[in-house]
Design an enzyme around this catalytic site. Structure first.
Site, short mmCIF file in Angstrom:
data_model
loop_
_atom_site.label_atom_id
_atom_site.label_comp_id
_atom_site.label_asym_id
_atom_site.label_seq_id
_atom_site.Cartn_x
_atom_site.Cartn_y
_atom_site.Cartn_z
N ILE A 163 8.20 -61.76 -24.32
CA ILE A 163 7.10 -61.37 -23.45
C ILE A 163 5.75 -61.66 -24.11
O ILE A 163 5.62 -61.60 -25.33
CB ILE A 163 7.20 -59.89 -23.01
CG1 ILE A 163 7.04 -58.95 -24.20
CG2 ILE A 163 8.51 -59.63 -22.29
CD1 ILE A 163 6.93 -57.48 -23.80
N CYS A 164 4.77 -61.99 -23.30
CA CYS A 164 3.43 -62.31 -23.79
C CYS A 164 2.67 -61.02 -24.08
O CYS A 164 2.42 -60.22 -23.19
CB CYS A 164 2.69 -63.14 -22.74
SG CYS A 164 1.01 -63.55 -23.22
#
Length: 164
Positions: free
Chosen positions: A115-116
């Protein structure tokens, strides 16, 4: 940048003191003990507030973590595998949390389903080394990511509810 609810959640997660990563074998065991204590407290707090949303466990060395996280949307429980490795430069470098089954389904994700967290979480983590740990990464990283991305993916029909 942090809302009152998040601030309250954070204030109930113990801060860590030992600055050690997997390379510092002797001290890492002590850091790992702190990590587990903070995670246990965070999960207990979540259960008491009715917002229980993940389970984690690690390998014996505490370097690989895996488990399940879930998100409730319209009274349906969407469950995902979660995994991450502890970087060798931990705690200076935050773990990169991955939801492998969502790989490629959103722009806010890197290859492998990571995930960013770059814009909001990483600067906050950097300011709080070594006080933040895995529980903080879950509370400040994965929880808000799930809250934003999962409803969007559901509304777009990219993910659908799976009956158990």
């Amino acid at each position: 940048m942090v809302d009152d609810s998040t601030r309250k959640t954070l204030s109930n997660i113990p801060l860590l003191q030992i600055r050690a990563g997997p390379r510092e074998k002797d001290v890492w065991v002590q850091r790992l003990k702190e990590e587990y204590q903070a995670l246990i407290k965070y999960v207990e707090n979540n259960k008491q507030s009715g917002s229980d949303w993940f389970r984690l466990e690690s390998n014996k060395e505490g370097t690989k973590w895996f488990g399940k996280c879930w998100y409730m949307h319209n009274l349906l429980k969407y469950e995902f595998d979660v995994e991450f490795d502890i970087p060798v430069t931990y705690p200076t470098t935050a773990p990169e949390i991955a939801l492998p089954e969502l790989d490629g389904k959103t722009a806010k994700m890197y290859r492998g389903g990571k995930i960013c967290l770059t814009d909001h979480f990483k600067p906050l983590w950097a300011r709080n080394v070594p006080k933040f740990g895995i529980a903080h990464a879950m509370a400040l990283g994965l929880a808000p990511w799930l809250a934003v991305e999962i409803p969007d993916l559901i509304e777009k029909g990219i993910i659908t509810y799976k009956e158990k």
